[in-house]
Design a protein around this motif. Structure first.
Motif, PDB file in Angstrom:
ATOM      1  N   ALA A 153       0.830  -1.199   0.000  1.00 33.36           N
ATOM      2  CA  ALA A 153       0.000   0.000   0.000  1.00 33.36           C
ATOM      3  C   ALA A 153       0.869   1.255   0.000  1.00 33.36           C
ATOM      4  CB  ALA A 153      -0.918  -0.024   1.219  1.00 33.36           C
ATOM      5  N   LEU A 154       0.242   2.396   0.169  1.00 31.62           N
ATOM      6  CA  LEU A 154       0.973   3.661   0.130  1.00 31.62           C
ATOM      7  C   LEU A 154       1.929   3.815   1.303  1.00 31.62           C
ATOM      8  CD1 LEU A 154      -1.876   6.101  -0.945  1.00 31.62           C
ATOM      9  CD2 LEU A 154       0.014   5.256  -2.332  1.00 31.62           C
ATOM     10  N   ASP A 155       1.408   3.658   2.521  1.00 31.56           N
ATOM     11  CA  ASP A 155       2.212   3.921   3.708  1.00 31.56           C
ATOM     12  C   ASP A 155       2.653   2.672   4.457  1.00 31.56           C
ATOM     13  OD1 ASP A 155       1.895   6.641   3.258  1.00 31.56           O
ATOM     14  OD2 ASP A 155       0.045   6.711   4.418  1.00 31.56           O
ATOM     15  N   PHE A 156       2.153   1.532   4.088  1.00 30.00           N
ATOM     16  CA  PHE A 156       2.461   0.320   4.832  1.00 30.00           C
ATOM     17  C   PHE A 156       2.227  -0.898   3.943  1.00 30.00           C
ATOM     18  CE2 PHE A 156      -1.803   1.833   5.714  1.00 30.00           C
ATOM     19  CZ  PHE A 156      -2.579   0.762   5.309  1.00 30.00           C
ATOM     20  N   ASP A 157       2.758  -2.010   4.377  1.00 30.76           N
ATOM     21  CA  ASP A 157       2.548  -3.284   3.698  1.00 30.76           C
ATOM     22  C   ASP A 157       1.847  -4.232   4.661  1.00 30.76           C
ATOM     23  OD1 ASP A 157       3.982  -2.280   1.554  1.00 30.76           O
ATOM     24  OD2 ASP A 157       5.844  -3.257   2.142  1.00 30.76           O
ATOM     25  N   PHE A 158       0.977  -5.074   4.124  1.00 32.56           N
ATOM     26  CA  PHE A 158       0.321  -6.112   4.912  1.00 32.56           C
ATOM     27  C   PHE A 158       0.696  -7.457   4.340  1.00 32.56           C
ATOM     28  CE2 PHE A 158      -3.203  -3.017   6.017  1.00 32.56           C
ATOM     29  CZ  PHE A 158      -2.933  -3.006   7.373  1.00 32.56           C
ATOM     30  N   GLU A 159       0.886  -8.431   5.215  1.00 34.05           N
ATOM     31  CA  GLU A 159       1.122  -9.815   4.798  1.00 34.05           C
ATOM     32  C   GLU A 159       0.212 -10.687   5.642  1.00 34.05           C
ATOM     33  OE1 GLU A 159       5.307 -10.545   5.235  1.00 34.05           O
ATOM     34  OE2 GLU A 159       5.821  -9.129   3.642  1.00 34.05           O
ATOM     35  N   TRP A 160      -0.741 -11.379   4.985  1.00 36.61           N
ATOM     36  CA  TRP A 160      -1.743 -12.148   5.703  1.00 36.61           C
ATOM     37  C   TRP A 160      -1.762 -13.609   5.267  1.00 36.61           C
ATOM     38  CZ3 TRP A 160      -4.747  -7.530   3.991  1.00 36.61           C
ATOM     39  CH2 TRP A 160      -4.970  -6.620   5.037  1.00 36.61           C
ATOM     40  N   ASN A 161      -2.069 -14.490   6.217  1.00 35.32           N
ATOM     41  CA  ASN A 161      -2.488 -15.857   5.932  1.00 35.32           C
ATOM     42  C   ASN A 161      -4.009 -15.826   5.919  1.00 35.32           C
ATOM     43  OD1 ASN A 161       0.066 -17.265   6.010  1.00 35.32           O
ATOM     44  ND2 ASN A 161       0.084 -16.868   8.198  1.00 35.32           N
ATOM     45  N   HIS A 219     -10.884 -15.657   7.605  1.00 35.06           N
ATOM     46  CA  HIS A 219     -10.014 -15.311   8.728  1.00 35.06           C
ATOM     47  C   HIS A 219      -8.709 -14.758   8.163  1.00 35.06           C
ATOM     48  CE1 HIS A 219      -8.254 -15.499  12.723  1.00 35.06           C
ATOM     49  NE2 HIS A 219      -7.156 -15.917  12.138  1.00 35.06           N
ATOM     50  N   TYR A 220      -8.288 -13.626   8.709  1.00 30.32           N
ATOM     51  CA  TYR A 220      -7.028 -13.012   8.298  1.00 30.32           C
ATOM     52  C   TYR A 220      -6.105 -12.965   9.504  1.00 30.32           C
ATOM     53  CZ  TYR A 220      -9.255 -11.426   4.006  1.00 30.32           C
ATOM     54  OH  TYR A 220      -9.874 -11.374   2.804  1.00 30.32           O
ATOM     55  N   SER A 221      -4.915 -13.531   9.371  1.00 27.82           N
ATOM     56  CA  SER A 221      -3.913 -13.426  10.434  1.00 27.82           C
ATOM     57  C   SER A 221      -2.600 -13.008   9.791  1.00 27.82           C
ATOM     58  CB  SER A 221      -3.762 -14.747  11.191  1.00 27.82           C
ATOM     59  OG  SER A 221      -3.339 -15.778  10.318  1.00 27.82           O
ATOM     60  N   PHE A 222      -1.842 -12.208  10.515  1.00 27.39           N
ATOM     61  CA  PHE A 222      -0.578 -11.719   9.973  1.00 27.39           C
ATOM     62  C   PHE A 222       0.405 -12.867   9.755  1.00 27.39           C
ATOM     63  CE2 PHE A 222      -1.917  -7.737  12.143  1.00 27.39           C
ATOM     64  CZ  PHE A 222      -1.950  -6.934  11.017  1.00 27.39           C
ATOM     65  N   VAL A 223       1.141 -12.800   8.664  1.00 23.84           N
ATOM     66  CA  VAL A 223       2.238 -13.721   8.415  1.00 23.84           C
ATOM     67  C   VAL A 223       3.366 -13.319   9.362  1.00 23.84           C
ATOM     68  CG1 VAL A 223       3.955 -14.501   6.735  1.00 23.84           C
ATOM     69  CG2 VAL A 223       1.599 -14.044   5.996  1.00 23.84           C
ATOM     70  N   ARG A 224       3.780 -14.226  10.197  1.00 27.34           N
ATOM     71  CA  ARG A 224       4.853 -13.995  11.169  1.00 27.34           C
ATOM     72  C   ARG A 224       4.708 -12.650  11.872  1.00 27.34           C
ATOM     73  NH1 ARG A 224       8.842 -17.089  11.873  1.00 27.34           N
ATOM     74  NH2 ARG A 224      10.294 -15.410  12.326  1.00 27.34           N
ATOM     75  N   PRO A 225       3.667 -12.486  12.714  1.00 25.31           N
ATOM     76  CA  PRO A 225       3.445 -11.195  13.374  1.00 25.31           C
ATOM     77  C   PRO A 225       4.608 -10.746  14.237  1.00 25.31           C
ATOM     78  CG  PRO A 225       2.081 -12.911  14.349  1.00 25.31           C
ATOM     79  CD  PRO A 225       2.710 -13.496  13.118  1.00 25.31           C
ATOM     80  N   MET A 226       5.429 -11.690  14.704  1.00 22.34           N
ATOM     81  CA  MET A 226       6.574 -11.306  15.541  1.00 22.34           C
ATOM     82  C   MET A 226       7.614 -10.510  14.758  1.00 22.34           C
ATOM     83  SD  MET A 226       6.828 -14.457  14.149  1.00 22.34           S
ATOM     84  CE  MET A 226       6.270 -15.728  15.205  1.00 22.34           C
TER      85      MET A 226
END
Length: 88
Positions: free
Chosen positions: A42-50, A69-76
């Motif tokens: 995106a413009l200001d950020f990137d998202f990575e989801w499972n 269901h959306y969960s972040f890829v490797r949220p850590m």
């Protein structure tokens, strides 16, 4: 979900790209499970989801999503910054 999406409508703009990886589909006559990783640049950020989604075929032969269901890829690994996302 409609209520949630209505609140963020027009507030998140992903005009760079959407990338889908590792797409897997399992199905029967009237149900399907689809899973994938979705990368949004995106413009200001990137998202990575499972993302897993469950579809059900109706009597009229339409396929409807009955669960997502959306969960972040490797949220850590995500370095969230204070104020990075708008409060909705």
């Amino acid at each position: 979900m409609s209520e949630f999406f209505e609140k963020i409508k027009g507030k998140i703009i992903a005009e760079k790209e959407y990338i889908f990886k590792d797409v897997a589909i399992q199905f029967t006559k009237d149900a399907a499970v689809i899973s994938f990783q979705m990368f949004v640049r995106a413009l200001d950020f990137d998202f990575e989801w499972n993302v897993p989604e469950i579809f059900q075929k109706t009597e009229s032969a339409d396929w409807l999503v009955i669960h997502s269901h959306y969960s972040f890829v490797r949220p850590m690994d995500i370095g969230f910054k204070p104020g990075q996302f708008p409060v909705i």
